[in-house]
Design a protein around this motif. Structure first.
Motif, PDB file in Angstrom:
ATOM      1  N   VAL A  53      16.913   2.545  -2.434  1.00 27.56           N
ATOM      2  CA  VAL A  53      15.978   3.013  -1.415  1.00 27.56           C
ATOM      3  C   VAL A  53      14.570   2.672  -1.890  1.00 27.56           C
ATOM      4  N   TYR A  54      13.837   1.937  -1.071  1.00 25.13           N
ATOM      5  CA  TYR A  54      12.450   1.582  -1.386  1.00 25.13           C
ATOM      6  C   TYR A  54      11.540   2.229  -0.346  1.00 25.13           C
ATOM      7  N   HIS A  55      10.387   2.707  -0.792  1.00 21.04           N
ATOM      8  CA  HIS A  55       9.468   3.352   0.145  1.00 21.04           C
ATOM      9  C   HIS A  55       8.050   3.247  -0.385  1.00 21.04           C
ATOM     10  N   ASN A  56       7.099   3.572   0.472  1.00 24.78           N
ATOM     11  CA  ASN A  56       5.695   3.519   0.046  1.00 24.78           C
ATOM     12  C   ASN A  56       5.057   4.907   0.031  1.00 24.78           C
ATOM     13  N   ALA A  57       5.887   5.933  -0.168  1.00 22.92           N
ATOM     14  CA  ALA A  57       5.374   7.304  -0.248  1.00 22.92           C
ATOM     15  C   ALA A  57       4.787   7.577  -1.615  1.00 22.92           C
ATOM     16  N   GLU A  58       3.705   8.297  -1.633  1.00 26.39           N
ATOM     17  CA  GLU A  58       3.131   8.798  -2.878  1.00 26.39           C
ATOM     18  C   GLU A  58       3.054  10.314  -2.747  1.00 26.39           C
ATOM     19  N   PHE A  59       3.783  10.996  -3.621  1.00 22.95           N
ATOM     20  CA  PHE A  59       3.806  12.454  -3.576  1.00 22.95           C
ATOM     21  C   PHE A  59       2.481  13.009  -4.096  1.00 22.95           C
ATOM     22  N   PRO A  60       2.061  14.165  -3.588  1.00 29.64           N
ATOM     23  CA  PRO A  60       0.773  14.732  -4.033  1.00 29.64           C
ATOM     24  C   PRO A  60       0.813  15.119  -5.507  1.00 29.64           C
ATOM     25  N   GLU A  61      -0.362  15.152  -6.108  1.00 30.25           N
ATOM     26  CA  GLU A  61      -0.491  15.503  -7.527  1.00 30.25           C
ATOM     27  C   GLU A  61       0.128  16.879  -7.768  1.00 30.25           C
ATOM     28  N   GLY A  62       0.963  16.938  -8.811  1.00 31.48           N
ATOM     29  CA  GLY A  62       1.583  18.221  -9.158  1.00 31.48           C
ATOM     30  C   GLY A  62       2.840  18.544  -8.369  1.00 31.48           C
ATOM     31  N   TRP A  63       3.223  17.625  -7.452  1.00 33.08           N
ATOM     32  CA  TRP A  63       4.413  17.891  -6.641  1.00 33.08           C
ATOM     33  C   TRP A  63       5.649  17.877  -7.515  1.00 33.08           C
ATOM     34  N   GLU A  64       6.497  18.879  -7.318  1.00 32.36           N
ATOM     35  CA  GLU A  64       7.769  18.939  -8.042  1.00 32.36           C
ATOM     36  C   GLU A  64       8.879  18.992  -7.028  1.00 32.36           C
ATOM     37  N   GLU A  65       9.918  18.201  -7.295  1.00 32.41           N
ATOM     38  CA  GLU A  65      11.038  18.147  -6.355  1.00 32.41           C
ATOM     39  C   GLU A  65      11.788  19.450  -6.360  1.00 32.41           C
ATOM     40  N   THR A 103       0.853  -1.195   0.000  1.00 35.80           N
ATOM     41  CA  THR A 103       0.000   0.000   0.000  1.00 35.80           C
ATOM     42  C   THR A 103       0.883   1.236   0.000  1.00 35.80           C
ATOM     43  N   TYR A 104       0.292   2.366  -0.340  1.00 33.17           N
ATOM     44  CA  TYR A 104       1.024   3.627  -0.409  1.00 33.17           C
ATOM     45  C   TYR A 104       0.461   4.637   0.585  1.00 33.17           C
ATOM     46  N   THR A 105       1.327   5.537   1.050  1.00 35.62           N
ATOM     47  CA  THR A 105       0.939   6.623   1.946  1.00 35.62           C
ATOM     48  C   THR A 105       1.116   7.948   1.216  1.00 35.62           C
ATOM     49  N   THR A 106       0.041   8.710   1.070  1.00 36.25           N
ATOM     50  CA  THR A 106       0.106   9.991   0.362  1.00 36.25           C
ATOM     51  C   THR A 106       0.609  11.077   1.306  1.00 36.25           C
ATOM     52  N   LEU A 107       1.628  11.811   0.871  1.00 37.35           N
ATOM     53  CA  LEU A 107       2.217  12.871   1.674  1.00 37.35           C
ATOM     54  C   LEU A 107       1.583  14.218   1.347  1.00 37.35           C
ATOM     55  N   ASN A 108       1.526  15.105   2.348  1.00 31.56           N
ATOM     56  CA  ASN A 108       1.162  16.489   2.056  1.00 31.56           C
ATOM     57  C   ASN A 108       2.407  17.218   1.569  1.00 31.56           C
ATOM     58  N   GLU A 109       2.269  18.471   1.194  1.00 30.23           N
ATOM     59  CA  GLU A 109       3.397  19.180   0.579  1.00 30.23           C
ATOM     60  C   GLU A 109       4.549  19.370   1.558  1.00 30.23           C
ATOM     61  N   GLU A 110       4.228  19.688   2.807  1.00 26.07           N
ATOM     62  CA  GLU A 110       5.291  19.904   3.793  1.00 26.07           C
ATOM     63  C   GLU A 110       6.089  18.628   4.026  1.00 26.07           C
ATOM     64  N   ASP A 111       5.392  17.507   4.206  1.00 22.29           N
ATOM     65  CA  ASP A 111       6.089  16.246   4.424  1.00 22.29           C
ATOM     66  C   ASP A 111       6.797  15.770   3.158  1.00 22.29           C
ATOM     67  N   SER A 112       6.283  16.162   1.993  1.00 22.75           N
ATOM     68  CA  SER A 112       6.964  15.820   0.736  1.00 22.75           C
ATOM     69  C   SER A 112       8.342  16.464   0.697  1.00 22.75           C
ATOM     70  N   LYS A 113       8.433  17.713   1.151  1.00 21.83           N
ATOM     71  CA  LYS A 113       9.731  18.416   1.169  1.00 21.83           C
ATOM     72  C   LYS A 113      10.696  17.720   2.125  1.00 21.83           C
ATOM     73  N   LYS A 114      10.190  17.346   3.315  1.00 17.79           N
ATOM     74  CA  LYS A 114      11.035  16.660   4.291  1.00 17.79           C
ATOM     75  C   LYS A 114      11.518  15.322   3.738  1.00 17.79           C
TER      76      LYS A 114
END
Length: 246
Positions: A234-246, A206-217
């Motif tokens: 590195v493997y993870h189950n994070a899903e970045f929010p729609e439109g998120w840019e690194e 399953t995946y965990t959707t991050l908010n923008e603040e946690d996406s930056k962290k």
């Protein structure tokens, strides 16, 4: 058929990998050294070496660079011994993270990985704390282009794939059991298919959707881990929010 991959996350990772191609080649070279040390330099008799070479080609590593890496690994003289150590822990929002390392200094790698977790708003856990949330699978990513979906699906299933996913916009995702990965990959290669990615990896259930603040962290954590020479994957189950840019 359903799939487990989140290609936009893979794309984000791949874009960053493209900017650090030299580092990626160094990491793959280390993998080549390890599999040559354990199984020899002959591609015909060393299935793990064939798999690493396929991974190298998917990362656009030039053939002559691959050949040099194999020859260097098979050469005489003193070689560095690398231990594979896997770390597990949590990122922001409780994201599950698995870090695979090949290291000649366990204390250094443990300290660096722990620091990356802390600076990225997470914490390193004990062995087994998140791995139960992942399955080890072979995964082959194929760009759709002008390929016929039904034809590629039949190729994959006939070759022994477990699953075929065409739901992603730009790619087909072929999933295999770890022990079948090499045979499926070689069968598809022999059919003339090329891969954007081809590797055995840990895929989250399953995946965990991050908010923008946690996406930056979390991106900070991923950047620190990617920059660490000891870290291979590195493997993870994070899903970045729609439109998120690194």
């Amino acid at each position: 058929m359903s799939g487990h991959s989140k290609w936009h996350n893979i794309q984000a990772k791949k874009g960053k990998a493209d900017a650090k191609r030299g580092k990626i080649f160094t990491k793959i070279g280390k993998e080549i050294q390890v599999v040559v040390a354990s199984g020899g330099p002959n591609l015909d008799s060393n299935a793990k070496l064939r798999d690493v070479v396929a991974k190298a080609k998917a990362a656009n590593m030039p053939n002559d660079t691959i050949t040099r890496a194999i020859k260097k690994a098979a050469g005489e003289g003193e070689k560095t011994h690398y231990d594979k150590i896997v770390y597990e822990g949590y990122g922001p929002s409780g994201v599950a993270v698995i870090v695979e390392t090949l290291t000649d200094n366990k204390n250094r790698s443990a300290g660096n990985v722990r620091s990356a977790f802390t600076k990225g708003g997470g914490n390193m856990g004990t062995s087994g704390c998140v791995s139960f949330m992942f399955q080890e699978k072979g995964e082959i990513i194929i760009e759709k282009g002008d390929l016929d979906e039904d034809e590629v699906m039949m190729m994959a299933l006939d070759a022994g794939a477990e699953d075929f996913n065409a739901d992603e916009e730009e790619v087909f995702v072929v999933t295999t059991a770890p022990e079948d990965f090499g045979a499926v990959r070689e069968a598809l290669e022999n059919q003339g298919l090329e891969f954007l990615e081809a590797a055995v990896k840990m895929i989250p259930d399953t995946y965990t959707t991050l908010n923008e603040e946690d996406s930056k962290k979390f991106q900070k954590m991923l950047d620190l881990l990617d920059d660490d020479d000891d870290v291979q994957e590195v493997y993870h189950n994070a899903e970045f929010p729609e439109g998120w840019e690194e």
